[in-house]
Each structure stands twice: as C-alpha cells, then as structure tokens.
Write a protein that holds these residues in place. Structure first.
Motif, PDB file in Angstrom:
ATOM      1  N   GLU A  35      -0.738  -4.563   6.877  1.00  0.00           N
ATOM      2  CA  GLU A  35      -0.996  -3.178   6.490  1.00  0.00           C
ATOM      3  C   GLU A  35      -1.356  -2.369   7.739  1.00  0.00           C
ATOM      4  N   ARG A  36      -0.710  -1.218   7.847  1.00  0.00           N
ATOM      5  CA  ARG A  36      -0.889  -0.281   8.971  1.00  0.00           C
ATOM      6  C   ARG A  36      -2.345   0.180   9.119  1.00  0.00           C
ATOM      7  N   THR A  44      -1.196   5.214  -2.880  1.00  0.00           N
ATOM      8  CA  THR A  44      -2.017   4.537  -3.880  1.00  0.00           C
ATOM      9  C   THR A  44      -3.421   5.110  -4.012  1.00  0.00           C
ATOM     10  N   CYS A 347       8.760   3.526  -5.710  1.00  0.00           N
ATOM     11  CA  CYS A 347       8.101   3.364  -7.012  1.00  0.00           C
ATOM     12  C   CYS A 347       7.225   4.574  -7.314  1.00  0.00           C
ATOM     13  N   PHE A 351       1.393   2.139 -11.216  1.00  0.00           N
ATOM     14  CA  PHE A 351       0.390   1.546 -12.103  1.00  0.00           C
ATOM     15  C   PHE A 351       0.977   1.140 -13.456  1.00  0.00           C
TER      16      PHE A 351
HETATM   17  C1  LIG Z   1      -1.180  12.730  -6.738  1.00  0.00           C
HETATM   18  C2  LIG Z   1      -0.617  11.452  -7.226  1.00  0.00           C
HETATM   19  C3  LIG Z   1      -0.709  11.101  -8.561  1.00  0.00           C
HETATM   20  C4  LIG Z   1      -0.148   9.911  -9.029  1.00  0.00           C
HETATM   21  N1  LIG Z   1      -0.331   9.537 -10.326  1.00  0.00           N
HETATM   22  C5  LIG Z   1       0.153   8.345 -10.758  1.00  0.00           C
HETATM   23  C6  LIG Z   1      -0.111   7.869 -12.074  1.00  0.00           C
HETATM   24  O1  LIG Z   1      -0.793   8.508 -12.856  1.00  0.00           O
HETATM   25  N2  LIG Z   1       0.432   6.670 -12.449  1.00  0.00           N
HETATM   26  C7  LIG Z   1       1.191   5.930 -11.618  1.00  0.00           C
HETATM   27  O2  LIG Z   1       1.657   4.860 -12.003  1.00  0.00           O
HETATM   28  N3  LIG Z   1       1.459   6.353 -10.362  1.00  0.00           N
HETATM   29  C8  LIG Z   1       0.941   7.527  -9.913  1.00  0.00           C
HETATM   30  N4  LIG Z   1       1.178   7.943  -8.640  1.00  0.00           N
HETATM   31  C9  LIG Z   1       2.168   7.198  -7.860  1.00  0.00           C
HETATM   32  C10 LIG Z   1       1.578   5.931  -7.257  1.00  0.00           C
HETATM   33  O3  LIG Z   1       0.563   6.304  -6.407  1.00  0.00           O
HETATM   34  C11 LIG Z   1       2.672   5.175  -6.529  1.00  0.00           C
HETATM   35  O4  LIG Z   1       3.673   4.783  -7.456  1.00  0.00           O
HETATM   36  C12 LIG Z   1       2.130   3.924  -5.850  1.00  0.00           C
HETATM   37  O5  LIG Z   1       0.954   4.173  -5.177  1.00  0.00           O
HETATM   38  C13 LIG Z   1       3.160   3.378  -4.876  1.00  0.00           C
HETATM   39  O6  LIG Z   1       2.588   2.275  -4.251  1.00  0.00           O
HETATM   40  P1  LIG Z   1       3.266   1.570  -3.030  1.00  0.00           P
HETATM   41  O7  LIG Z   1       2.501   0.347  -2.760  1.00  0.00           O
HETATM   42  O8  LIG Z   1       4.716   1.447  -3.269  1.00  0.00           O
HETATM   43  O9  LIG Z   1       3.168   2.609  -1.798  1.00  0.00           O
HETATM   44  P2  LIG Z   1       1.969   3.147  -0.929  1.00  0.00           P
HETATM   45  O10 LIG Z   1       0.752   3.328  -1.720  1.00  0.00           O
HETATM   46  O11 LIG Z   1       2.493   4.337  -0.198  1.00  0.00           O
HETATM   47  O12 LIG Z   1       1.681   1.968   0.069  1.00  0.00           O
HETATM   48  C14 LIG Z   1       2.484   1.657   1.179  1.00  0.00           C
HETATM   49  C15 LIG Z   1       1.614   1.011   2.231  1.00  0.00           C
HETATM   50  O13 LIG Z   1       2.451   0.546   3.268  1.00  0.00           O
HETATM   51  C16 LIG Z   1       1.777   0.699   4.491  1.00  0.00           C
HETATM   52  N5  LIG Z   1       2.789   0.704   5.547  1.00  0.00           N
HETATM   53  C17 LIG Z   1       3.877   1.513   5.623  1.00  0.00           C
HETATM   54  N6  LIG Z   1       4.565   1.247   6.749  1.00  0.00           N
HETATM   55  C18 LIG Z   1       3.930   0.246   7.366  1.00  0.00           C
HETATM   56  C19 LIG Z   1       4.174  -0.435   8.575  1.00  0.00           C
HETATM   57  N7  LIG Z   1       5.211  -0.131   9.372  1.00  0.00           N
HETATM   58  N8  LIG Z   1       3.324  -1.421   8.939  1.00  0.00           N
HETATM   59  C20 LIG Z   1       2.280  -1.756   8.122  1.00  0.00           C
HETATM   60  N9  LIG Z   1       1.984  -1.095   6.982  1.00  0.00           N
HETATM   61  C21 LIG Z   1       2.804  -0.120   6.617  1.00  0.00           C
HETATM   62  C22 LIG Z   1       1.064   2.021   4.304  1.00  0.00           C
HETATM   63  O14 LIG Z   1      -0.007   2.193   5.207  1.00  0.00           O
HETATM   64  C23 LIG Z   1       0.633   1.970   2.850  1.00  0.00           C
HETATM   65  O15 LIG Z   1      -0.658   1.469   2.686  1.00  0.00           O
HETATM   66  C24 LIG Z   1       0.560   9.090  -8.130  1.00  0.00           C
HETATM   67  C25 LIG Z   1       0.616   9.421  -6.784  1.00  0.00           C
HETATM   68  C26 LIG Z   1       0.019  10.571  -6.329  1.00  0.00           C
HETATM   69  C27 LIG Z   1       0.055  10.879  -4.856  1.00  0.00           C
END
Ligand SMILES: Cc1cc2nc3c(=O)[nH]c(=O)nc-3n(C[C@H](O)[C@H](O)[C@H](O)COP(=O)(O)OP(=O)(O)OC[C@H]3O[C@@H](n4cnc5c(N)ncnc54)[C@H](O)[C@@H]3O)c2cc1C
Length: 805
Positions: A35-36, A44, A347, A351
């Motif tokens: 993780e960065r 998230t 995605c 959640f």
């Molecule tokens: C305002 C808002 C409201 C939302 N409401 C909902 C809801 O009600 N219900 C729901 O299901 N979803 C909701 N979401 C969407 C939800 O947040 C996302 O679907 C989910 O967080 C995606 O998770 P992820 O792990 O794919 O990505 P992220 O949370 O973006 O995680 C990606 C991670 O990868 C790391 N990373 C990236 N590149 C690198 C690299 N080169 N080296 C190391 N680490 C790296 C980043 O630092 C980050 O921590 C909402 C989002 C927002 C912003």
C-alpha cells in the motif's frame, strides 16, 4: 518485505484487502499487500459505505449477498468491529411508470434470491417518518440494505489475512512493473524491488496508472460524488431503533441514518469526472471542494422529499471520487494478452461487491477458475475501444447520471455512438434502420421504412415498433429477410495442428470439409464456454463463429489453450462482415447473384462453400437462426456494402426486406432456439440447456468431457423449456419467476412476441420434473402473474423441414 512472493496485491482499499484475505483463506501464505500510504487511503476512507444485495445481474446479486454475509465472519475472525448496521431499505416510486417498473423488478428479484417485497406509502412513512408522502405511490423493501464502517471493515480484512500468514506492507508505493522472461513480475517499490509470480492491480483511484505500468489502458475513470451528513433530527432522536435507508429513484438521492442524523447522497444529472488518468501519487486523503450549485437541483428534490433536512444543520459535506466503468460493474480477472497480471478495480460499490471480488479472484488465481459465472464483472467483457478517453468519459457520465433512471428494454442509449459501423450503415439508415449497439458496433434493431420521424417511445410493454417487427417477421416467413451479421465474431484456426487442437477444445466432432456444425465449448467443470459454429474450409483450415461481444473473453480462452506451435489463430471479427439471408425465397435470390449451383444437392443444410455473390467473393454457409431456409453470407469488410446493394436489388422481385435484431428474436423464439447470454452462459451446462445433443460424448477426450458425462449420469436439476404465455400487452424479458401453484419452479431467460404464431413466447429453465411432466404454470410479466404452458414442440415448423428444403 520479503524479496519474493507468490502474489503481491497492489492497493490496500476495501477491494485489495479482500483479495488478500481470500487468498489467505485458501491457504496461500506467501502473499503480500503493498500500500502506497495507509490502508483505506483511496476512495475507501470517505465512502458512505452503504451496501445492498440488489443488482440486475443475478450472478452479481448472489455475490453481493455473499459480501454482506461475510461481514460478521471477518469481524469475528479479526476481532475488529466492522460497524455493520442493516435496517433494510426502501426504493420509492413517485411516478406511475416507476411504480410499475418496481413491481416488475420486485418479482424478478425473487429469481435472484433477493427477499424484496412491495410496500404501501403508509408502511413507508410509518417506518421512515422523515419521508414526505406527497405523490408517493409505493416502494420496494430490501431487508439486506445497510452500511458498515469503511475503516473498520478494511482493517478487519487485513487483520484476518495477517493472522493467516499474509504480509501487509504500508507506506511503500509501487513505482514500476516489469515482466521477467519466466512470466513473474518484478515490482520496483519505494523500499526496493520485489518479485511476484502474480500481481493484482487493486489500485482503485490509481488503477489506470497501475495498468499503464504493465502497458495496458483499463476502461475505468474516477468521478466525483457528493453526500452530506446532517446534525441530529428530532424524528430520529425520538426513536430507539434505526430508520431504514431510502432511495428516491425519481429524486436521484439516497439516504441512510448516521447516528441520529442522516447521510444524503446525490447522483446528479450533471456529473463531473476527476483526474481521469487516476489520482495524483501524493493524494493525501483530501476532499474535493463541494460544488453545491451543480448538485442543487437534485438537493432541492431531496429536501422536498425529506423536508426535515431543510431545517437541520449540516454536520459535514463530502465530495470524493471513486471509479466507474462504462456499465458500472467492476473489472475483475486476468487481463487478456498478459500473463499473471490480474485486476480487481473499477469498483463503484466496494461495500456491496468487495468481498465477492476477493472470493472470485482468489479462486481464479489459485484454481484457474473463478468458481462463478462472473462475465458481468470480467475485465474481458471490454475491448480496447472502451478505454478511449472520450468513449470512457461519455459512457461513464451516461451511467452516472442514469444510476437511478429506469432502463427500458426497447431503449437505446446514445453515449459512445456511433463508434463502429459497417459499410452499409448509411444505406441502412436511409432504409429506416433504428440501431442498437453491441460492443461498440451499430446493429439494426428494426426498420421504420418511410417514417423518418418515428420514435420508439421507451416502455415496458410492447412498443410502437411492434408493427414494424410484425412486418419483418412476416416478410421472413413468407418471402425473405436480410439481417446484418456484423455482430458475429469470426475466428480462423489453421495450421498442421488445427484439427487436433479444435477436436479437444470443442465438445462436438469436427465436420468434414465444406460442412459446418454447432459445437459447444466447455470448461473443465462442464459449464458452457461457448455455443460456436465450426466450419471446415479445408483439411486444416476452420472458421469458428460466435458472439461479437465475447471476442476478448473467447480469445483469452483460446490463447490459454493454444499449443506452443502448429496452430495459427486469427481474429477476423473486424475484417469480415456479412448478412444472413433467410426465408422461402432466399435460394432464388442467391441464385440470381451467382453462377454457382446453390440447389439443395450442391449446397445442403449445414453446407458451406466459397462462391461469388454479385461482385463479392463470399463464404456462404447454409443455416439460419430464423428457422427458414437460409444462408449466412460472409465477405471481407470492404465488400459488405456491395453485398447489401446486390442482395437488395436481386431481392426486389422476391419481396426481400431488411430485418433487425428484434424480429430475429421473435423468429428464433418461434423455433425455441436459445442464444448466448440468455439461454446459454457460463452458469449453464449442456444437459440443462439441451446443447448436449451437440456433444459427442464418445469421440474421445475433450475439455469438460468428464463433467459432462457425470451430468449425463445424474441428469440436470433443471431444463430449458419453451413457454406460451398468456400476456396481452407485454412479453417476458428475462429472469421473471415461473410459478407452479404459487411455488417458484424456474425463471425466464428471454421472451418475445411470436408474430407469425400469434402468441407471447418465453424460454426459461424449470425444475426437471416439471419439464418432464408439464403442468399449468404462471410467468410474472411486469410483476403480474400470467398463465403459461410448456410447449411440447416449437410452434413453428417443429420438425425443421423448412430449414432443409
Ligand atoms: C463519497 C463517496 C461515497 C461512496 N459511497 C459508497 C457507498 O455507499 N457504498 C459503496 O459500496 N461504495 C461507496 N463508495 C465507493 C467505494 O468507496 C469504492 O467502491 C471502494 O472504496 C473502492 O475500493 P478500492 O479498494 O477498489 O479502491 P481504493 O479505496 O481507491 O484503494 C486503492 C488503494 O490502492 C493504493 N495504491 C494505488 N496505487 C498504488 C501503488 N502504485 N502502490 C501502492 N499502493 C497503491 C491506494 O493508496 C489506495 O489505498 C463511495 C466513495 C466515495 C468517494
């Protein structure tokens, strides 16, 4: 951090931690997450973190239900609270069209295993006193709706994975990826290099950048999203329990209780992208400044539906970003053309779907099979065209602003179009074609000749285009119809090993030269991987024909199974096009355009020849999906316009008519023919779907043979049947439940009005005992139970005599 791992997951959001946890659960310990920054540092941390089990794709709906069930499990395993609360939620209807649609959806959800039920305005207001009942017509209650704490949930996955032996490495950005000659990946990180057999891109807001590190452009992009959280509301302070969530579908807002206030989120009609290439590397969990003016039209509707919000103080505003794909579903699986590079990104509902993504991806990595039919989230459902910047912006914006808008079965949406057109596009348009789109390719749905102003108003009932479709069906049954086959995929397989390779890949025997056969393709577990036709053009030269939109999916499968040498595989889908000419006069039309003998003796049913057709040099295969005497005429793409002109000119004397895909649906249902994505999919087996009649069990080994034999022994639990439905104004579309005396015994896979036979038809799966001994059934059409009966044989030409004329 060790120097080698079997798997490195890049990204510690809800999705990456779930992938790590599920791999660990399968017993893989030599795995790490890098993780960065900190866990949750992408989308998230600031998610509203609401969840629900509803999804229009039944496979994804089932996986969402899995995600929700998992929360209690990881809480217990990790000892970390996930902060789950599940009061259920109402989707409310405030227009008659929406109320009708909700009733239909509610019955479809039964098929998907979602225990939703309809509710009256009084019930909704009694449960949710902050809802203004003005104009409220009803709603649907989903008991599996709620929210979690995004921080606690992500950490619960990570802690559980660590307990099972996985490493979680924080504050270490992956800088570059290089594939080594042995297929493993070298990751350059801020803390030095590390080698992994497999890498998983779970980079969330940065996933596109992490894709570029491996030379790929993923079709996802971040978009802004607002919600506000109010101070305490008197109505909620007064009650001990939690109020259900409310989604105002016509108001573009969703609402959930947060402490004694509420969280109101907005899917505005004027959305904004944010950092389309991905967030900056130094993004530090900052919010985007609110754009309240931009979302004020939707807020105004929200405040009138929930009047107490207008009086409440706002505790906080959140404008954050998360990623969208053109259809709103995530990108999961092995990227076609790359080895050992997996994605779990794009995605928007982490959640509802994060747990499921971890489950299927870990199965896929560990067992080479996701374990579920997940085409709806498979990264291979898109081609390179979908990652184009403008295409992506237009289609994701369309998805975002239509998030709560009714999707009508006869509605064609405009974004990203026209992108791919066949050379006959303009001529078809001049002939009155109204187009739909398949994988970026424009495809005539029906023709409204001489009526340029005709508009097919979106409806759940039979639409105004019904009369044109009736004429097209009539022309095909009585004279001839011309259907554009630009939405077919064509592959050429050649070389000294072609026969041997195809023989073990396909479940049917291969045809002799000049003939074609239907050939199911199976997974090792005996599920369908394709319903291809295989044509033998020369002893070691074959064509495979399948669905256009499955190209990347099929090519990935073919390449995974290709021997190192001796077989050449070429994708001809963009370089060859054609038409299906069918109907009782089709032979006469073809004969006008060629000096070759096209009699039944020279070109029999399931025969194939290369002949001149007009000025074109065509590969002509004798078969049709309409049930009539017919020919699929394939030509090099630049000659398709000449073929169109020649066929229409030659066909004038025989009343030939251009025909669209909607008429083809009517025609194929009159014959009881299934198609991929409706009757056939990776969830189905040959015995279930009836495709076992094209499986050569005794030909020797082929992929999936053992499983197919085992199924033949036990028999399938359900079978595909054709139903006549007594429904006066609407037809079934797909996933509607089939009942026997009130008990659900099956579901519809597709439906249409059979114009020639004059009845509403549906194909569907029912319990085997019912297929064997038909009894009076009902099929829900737009939520209303309609009498239905299983047809013992197709209502049109049951013996197939006309095909063989
Ligand atoms: C305002 C808002 C409201 C939302 N409401 C909902 C809801 O009600 N219900 C729901 O299901 N979803 C909701 N979401 C969407 C939800 O947040 C996302 O679907 C989910 O967080 C995606 O998770 P992820 O792990 O794919 O990505 P992220 O949370 O973006 O995680 C990606 C991670 O990868 C790391 N990373 C990236 N590149 C690198 C690299 N080169 N080296 C190391 N680490 C790296 C980043 O630092 C980050 O921590 C909402 C989002 C927002 C912003």
């Amino acid at each position: 951090m060790k120097s080698h791992y079997r798997v490195v997951v890049i990204g510690g959001g809800i999705v990456g931690t779930s992938v790590l946890y599920h791999l660990a659960k399968l017993g893989w310990t030599d795995i790490a997450l890098i993780e960065r920054a900190e866990l949750t540092a992408g989308s998230t941390w600031h998610a509203a973190a609401g969840f629900h089990s509803i999804n229009d794709d039944p496979n994804i709906a089932a996986l969402q239900a899995y995600t929700i069930r998992l929360y209690k499990e990881i809480e217990a395993e990790s000892g970390q609270s996930v902060g789950m609360h599940m009061p259920g939620g109402y989707s409310i209807a405030t227009t008659p069209a929406r109320w009708e649609w909700l009733q239909g959806e509610c019955s479809v959800y039964q098929t998907l295993g979602i225990e939703a039920h309809l509710a009256t305005p009084e019930q909704i207001v009694a449960d949710c006193p902050i809802v203004d009942p003005h104009g409220l017509l009803g709603g649907m209650f989903d008991p599996h709706e709620g929210a979690v704490d995004p921080h606690g949930t992500t950490h619960a996955f990570a802690i559980s994975a660590r307990k099972r032996g996985a490493d979680v490495i924080l504050r270490n950005r992956v800088l570059a990826l290089t594939q080594m000659p042995d297929g493993h990946w070298r990751l350059d990180t801020q803390h030095g290099p590390v080698v992994a057999e497999h890498v998983v891109n779970a980079g969330g807001l940065w996933a596109r950048r992490v894709g570029r590190m491996a030379g790929i452009n993923l079709p996802l992009t971040p978009m802004q999203h607002h919600y506000l959280v109010t101070e305490d509301l008197p109505e909620l302070l007064a009650r001990p329990d939690e109020m259900p969530c409310v989604t105002d579908l016509e108001g573009f807002t969703y609402l959930q209780q947060e402490r004694k206030g509420v969280l109101l989120g907005v899917y505005e009609r004027d959305p904004r992208h944010w950092k389309t290439e991905g967030a900056d590397w130094d993004y530090g969990m900052d919010l985007i400044p609110e754009e309240i003016d931009r979302i004020s039209p939707e807020l105004a509707i929200g405040f009138s539906r929930f009047p107490s919000l207008e009086r409440a103080g706002i505790r906080r505003w959140v404008n954050g970003a998360f990623t969208f794909t053109p259809d709103g579903n995530p990108l999961v699986g092995p990227v076609p053309g790359l080895s050992n590079y997996w994605v779990a990104c794009g995605c928007m509902s982490g959640f509802s779907q994060g747990g499921a993504i971890g489950l299927v991806l870990s199965n896929w990595i560990a067992q080479n099979d996701p374990g579920y039919d997940i085409f709806g989230m498979d990264v291979a459902r898109y081609g390179a065209f979908a990652a184009n910047d403008q295409y992506l912006r237009d289609t994701t914006a369309q998805f975002y602003k239509r998030r709560f808008v009714i999707a009508y079965p006869n509605e064609e949406l405009p974004a990203g179009r026209p992108l791919k057109t066949t050379p006959s596009y303009d001529a078809q348009q001049a002939a009155g074609a109204r187009f739909g789109v398949v994988w970026g390719m424009e495809s005539p749905q029906f023709y409204a000749p001489g009526e340029p102003a005709f508009h097919d108003e979106p409806t759940l009932h039979r639409s105004a285009a019904h009369r044109f479709i009736a004429q097209e069906v009539d022309a095909t049954r009585k004279a001839a119809g011309l259907i554009d086959t630009g939405v077919y995929a064509r592959y050429e397989v050649s070389g000294p090993g072609a026969e041997g390779w195809l023989d073990q890949l396909l479940a049917n025997t291969l045809p002799p030269v000049g003939r074609l056969r239907l050939a199911p393709m199976l997974s090792p577990g005996g599920k369908l991987m394709g319903d291809l036709t295989v044509t033998r053009l020369a002893p070691e030269r074959f064509w495979l024909v399948g669905s256009y939109y499955l190209q990347e999916w099929h090519l990935r499968w073919f390449r995974d199974h290709l021997p190192p040498s001796g077989v050449t595989l070429e994708n001809l889908s963009e370089s060859w096009l054609g038409f299906s000419l069918s109907g009782p006069r089709s032979r006469e039309i073809l004969a006008r355009l060629t000096r070759e003998d096209v009699s039944d003796a020279a070109l029999p049913f399931l025969g194939c020849r290369q002949i001149d057709v007009g000025m074109t040099t065509a590969i002509v295969a004798r078969l049709s999906l309409t049930g009539e005497l017919g020919y699929e005429i394939n030509v090099p793409a630049p000659q398709q316009r000449a073929l169109w002109r020649a066929l229409l000119e030659a066909g004038t004397d025989f009343d030939l008519r251009p025909v669209g895909m909607r008429a083809q649906d009517s025609l194929r249902l009159e014959k009881g023919y299934g198609i991929w994505s409706c009757e056939f999919s990776a969830s189905n087996t040959p015995a279930q779907s009836g495709l076992d009649r094209f499986v050569a069990f005794d030909k020797g080994n082929f992929v999936g043979r053992e499983a197919a034999l085992a199924e033949r022994e036990t028999g399938p639990a359900e079978r595909l049947v054709l139903l006549a439905v007594d429904s006066p104004t609407a037809d079934a579309g797909g996933y509607e439940p089939i009942h026997l005396d009130g008990r659900r015994v099956g579901y519809v896979t597709s439906g249409a009005y059979g114009h020639h036979v004059g009845m509403s038809l549906a194909l569907g799966y029912v319990e085997r005992a019912i297929a064997d001994q038909p009894q009076p059934l009902t099929v829900d059409v737009i939520g209303q139970a309609r009498p239905a009966r299983i047809l013992p044989a197709p209502p049109y030409d049951p013996t197939g005599r006309l095909l063989r004329l």
